[in-house]
Design a protein around this motif. Structure first.
Motif, PDB file in Angstrom:
ATOM      1  N   GLY A 114       0.816  -1.207   0.000  1.00  0.00           N
ATOM      2  CA  GLY A 114       0.000   0.000   0.000  1.00  0.00           C
ATOM      3  C   GLY A 114       0.851   1.259   0.000  1.00  0.00           C
ATOM      4  N   LEU A 115       1.922   1.275   0.785  1.00  0.00           N
ATOM      5  CA  LEU A 115       2.807   2.436   0.831  1.00  0.00           C
ATOM      6  C   LEU A 115       3.459   2.663  -0.520  1.00  0.00           C
ATOM      7  N   MET A 116       3.955   1.596  -1.131  1.00  0.00           N
ATOM      8  CA  MET A 116       4.666   1.748  -2.401  1.00  0.00           C
ATOM      9  C   MET A 116       3.746   2.162  -3.532  1.00  0.00           C
ATOM     10  N   ILE A 117       2.525   1.598  -3.539  1.00  0.00           N
ATOM     11  CA  ILE A 117       1.609   1.981  -4.619  1.00  0.00           C
ATOM     12  C   ILE A 117       1.158   3.423  -4.438  1.00  0.00           C
ATOM     13  N   THR A 118       1.097   3.901  -3.186  1.00  0.00           N
ATOM     14  CA  THR A 118       0.738   5.299  -2.947  1.00  0.00           C
ATOM     15  C   THR A 118       1.824   6.231  -3.468  1.00  0.00           C
ATOM     16  N   VAL A 119       3.087   5.893  -3.188  1.00  0.00           N
ATOM     17  CA  VAL A 119       4.203   6.707  -3.687  1.00  0.00           C
ATOM     18  C   VAL A 119       4.212   6.711  -5.213  1.00  0.00           C
ATOM     19  N   GLY A 120       4.086   5.532  -5.810  1.00  0.00           N
ATOM     20  CA  GLY A 120       4.109   5.441  -7.261  1.00  0.00           C
ATOM     21  C   GLY A 120       2.946   6.155  -7.912  1.00  0.00           C
ATOM     22  N   ASP A 121       1.751   6.027  -7.308  1.00  0.00           N
ATOM     23  CA  ASP A 121       0.570   6.673  -7.868  1.00  0.00           C
ATOM     24  C   ASP A 121       0.681   8.194  -7.768  1.00  0.00           C
ATOM     25  N   THR A 122       1.345   8.677  -6.716  1.00  0.00           N
ATOM     26  CA  THR A 122       1.562  10.113  -6.585  1.00  0.00           C
ATOM     27  C   THR A 122       2.445  10.623  -7.722  1.00  0.00           C
ATOM     28  N   PHE A 123       3.534   9.889  -8.016  1.00  0.00           N
ATOM     29  CA  PHE A 123       4.376  10.223  -9.157  1.00  0.00           C
ATOM     30  C   PHE A 123       3.541  10.275 -10.436  1.00  0.00           C
ATOM     31  N   HIS A 124       2.770   9.203 -10.646  1.00  0.00           N
ATOM     32  CA  HIS A 124       1.986   9.072 -11.871  1.00  0.00           C
ATOM     33  C   HIS A 124       0.982  10.211 -11.999  1.00  0.00           C
ATOM     34  N   ASN A 125       0.244  10.499 -10.932  1.00  0.00           N
ATOM     35  CA  ASN A 125      -0.759  11.557 -10.982  1.00  0.00           C
ATOM     36  C   ASN A 125      -0.126  12.930 -11.200  1.00  0.00           C
ATOM     37  N   ALA A 185      -2.192  15.288  -6.115  1.00  0.00           N
ATOM     38  CA  ALA A 185      -0.931  15.390  -6.859  1.00  0.00           C
ATOM     39  C   ALA A 185      -1.170  15.764  -8.313  1.00  0.00           C
ATOM     40  N   THR A 186      -2.318  15.382  -8.878  1.00  0.00           N
ATOM     41  CA  THR A 186      -2.641  15.765 -10.257  1.00  0.00           C
ATOM     42  C   THR A 186      -2.794  17.273 -10.366  1.00  0.00           C
ATOM     43  N   LEU A 187      -3.484  17.877  -9.400  1.00  0.00           N
ATOM     44  CA  LEU A 187      -3.625  19.331  -9.396  1.00  0.00           C
ATOM     45  C   LEU A 187      -2.270  20.014  -9.221  1.00  0.00           C
ATOM     46  N   ALA A 188      -1.428  19.452  -8.345  1.00  0.00           N
ATOM     47  CA  ALA A 188      -0.100  20.024  -8.148  1.00  0.00           C
ATOM     48  C   ALA A 188       0.708  19.950  -9.435  1.00  0.00           C
ATOM     49  N   GLY A 189       0.629  18.805 -10.134  1.00  0.00           N
ATOM     50  CA  GLY A 189       1.344  18.663 -11.402  1.00  0.00           C
ATOM     51  C   GLY A 189       0.843  19.634 -12.453  1.00  0.00           C
ATOM     52  N   LEU A 200      10.331  21.274 -16.739  1.00  0.00           N
ATOM     53  CA  LEU A 200       9.998  19.918 -16.299  1.00  0.00           C
ATOM     54  C   LEU A 200       9.895  18.917 -17.441  1.00  0.00           C
ATOM     55  N   GLU A 201       9.833  19.410 -18.673  1.00  0.00           N
ATOM     56  CA  GLU A 201       9.544  18.530 -19.798  1.00  0.00           C
ATOM     57  C   GLU A 201      10.542  17.377 -19.888  1.00  0.00           C
ATOM     58  N   GLY A 202      11.819  17.668 -19.655  1.00  0.00           N
ATOM     59  CA  GLY A 202      12.829  16.628 -19.755  1.00  0.00           C
ATOM     60  C   GLY A 202      12.735  15.584 -18.660  1.00  0.00           C
ATOM     61  N   TRP A 203      12.063  15.905 -17.546  1.00  0.00           N
ATOM     62  CA  TRP A 203      11.936  14.981 -16.429  1.00  0.00           C
ATOM     63  C   TRP A 203      10.701  14.101 -16.520  1.00  0.00           C
ATOM     64  N   THR A 204       9.791  14.425 -17.417  1.00  0.00           N
ATOM     65  CA  THR A 204       8.552  13.662 -17.501  1.00  0.00           C
ATOM     66  C   THR A 204       8.786  12.179 -17.777  1.00  0.00           C
ATOM     67  N   PRO A 205       9.641  11.788 -18.743  1.00  0.00           N
ATOM     68  CA  PRO A 205       9.879  10.354 -18.957  1.00  0.00           C
ATOM     69  C   PRO A 205      10.462   9.656 -17.734  1.00  0.00           C
ATOM     70  N   VAL A 206      11.319  10.363 -16.983  1.00  0.00           N
ATOM     71  CA  VAL A 206      11.913   9.772 -15.777  1.00  0.00           C
ATOM     72  C   VAL A 206      10.848   9.535 -14.715  1.00  0.00           C
ATOM     73  N   LEU A 207       9.980  10.522 -14.506  1.00  0.00           N
ATOM     74  CA  LEU A 207       8.913  10.369 -13.516  1.00  0.00           C
ATOM     75  C   LEU A 207       7.947   9.250 -13.912  1.00  0.00           C
ATOM     76  N   LEU A 208       7.651   9.158 -15.208  1.00  0.00           N
ATOM     77  CA  LEU A 208       6.788   8.070 -15.665  1.00  0.00           C
ATOM     78  C   LEU A 208       7.477   6.715 -15.501  1.00  0.00           C
ATOM     79  N   GLY A 209       8.789   6.672 -15.742  1.00  0.00           N
ATOM     80  CA  GLY A 209       9.527   5.426 -15.529  1.00  0.00           C
ATOM     81  C   GLY A 209       9.474   4.973 -14.088  1.00  0.00           C
ATOM     82  N   LEU A 210       9.580   5.915 -13.151  1.00  0.00           N
ATOM     83  CA  LEU A 210       9.472   5.586 -11.726  1.00  0.00           C
ATOM     84  C   LEU A 210       8.060   5.110 -11.379  1.00  0.00           C
TER      85      LEU A 210
END
Length: 261
Positions: A114-125, A185-189, A200-210
């Motif tokens: 649950g903790l890990m999916i929350t962290v990952g979903d925050t990145f994704h959102n 997190a979606t609103l923050a993004g 941020l454009e160059g970091w988007t693929p990295v964040l999606l990879g995470l």
């Protein structure tokens, strides 16, 4: 209405819809459903990661090597994160880190998945919010299509995430709270994307990879091993069907919207 207002409205609508669906599930789901529906959640995670998130990262970045490195780093990061959660619970009489098997005593994993999916979903959102902002800044019609696509993809994923939180030992109220926080997190993004998209454009693929790494790690490391506790043919077939439904729901949504991003 200003472009920023439209962006915030679109992202808020998606987050609210996902949250309401998770809330409806919280009120209707019986505890006996959770181990069965975890199979569906596994499929939704695998489908979202391998059919949507990682291909999108490659498409945005145009460099599969960068995405692969982010995926590898993400897997190692979530491995270390899981270790930290295990160490936190080593005060218990039976501890997985010391060779015990607490799952024989408790029917959950002390919040690890649950903790890990929350962290990952925050990145994704967060990245979803950046993508929505960029699409609206480029073209209003593209922004609308992109927002609809992301909302449609988020529905099965958020339901799956909520099931994982319940399976991981979280109460329904806390699972709903975490779903709400990851939705913010979606609103923050979107806000960050609107004001600093070029940086941020160059970091988007990295964040999606995470984000993709977190989904794969949770599905393969934490959830699938639990399915092997029921090895009979009937249970295995049921698990395969539900995993297939989870993957299929993500694939079907992607097909229906034509990946109009």
């Amino acid at each position: 209405m200003s472009t920023l207002a439209v962006i915030l409205l679109a992202t808020a609508a998606g987050s609210l819809l996902s949250f309401l669906l998770a809330g409806a599930l919280a009120l209707s789901a019986r505890p006996s459903w959770i181990p069965v529906l975890v199979s569906y959640a596994i499929g939704a995670l695998l489908g979202a990661s391998l059919l949507e998130v990682l291909p999108e990262a490659v498409e945005i970045g145009g460099d599969i090597e960068t995405v692969a490195k982010a995926l590898l780093a993400g897997i190692l990061l979530f491995f270390l994160l899981e270790k930290l959660v295990l160490w936190r619970h080593c005060h218990e009489e039976i501890c997985e880190a010391h060779g015990g098997n607490p799952r024989s005593v408790h029917d959950h994993d002390h919040g690890r998945s649950g903790l890990m999916i929350t962290v990952g979903d925050t990145f994704h959102n967060f990245v979803d919010g950046v993508i929505i902002a960029g699409a609206f800044l480029a073209d209003f019609r593209l922004g609308v299509v992109t927002a609809l696509a992301i909302i449609a993809h988020e529905i099965p994923q958020e339901i799956g995430d909520f099931l994982i939180l319940l399976h991981s030992g979280y109460s329904r109220a806390r699972a709903l709270l975490l779903n709400f926080i990851t939705g913010v997190a979606t609103l923050a993004g979107a806000l960050v994307g609107y004001y600093a998209l070029s940086a941020l454009e160059g970091w988007t693929p990295v964040l999606l990879g995470l984000a993709g790494a977190s989904m794969l790690y949770v599905a393969l490391s934490d959830l699938i091993p639990g399915l092997h506790k029921r090895a009979e043919i009937g249970a295995t077939l049921q698990q395969l069907v539900l995993i297939g439904l989870g993957i299929g729901s993500v694939a079907l949504v992607g097909y229906l919207i034509g990946h109009g991003r």
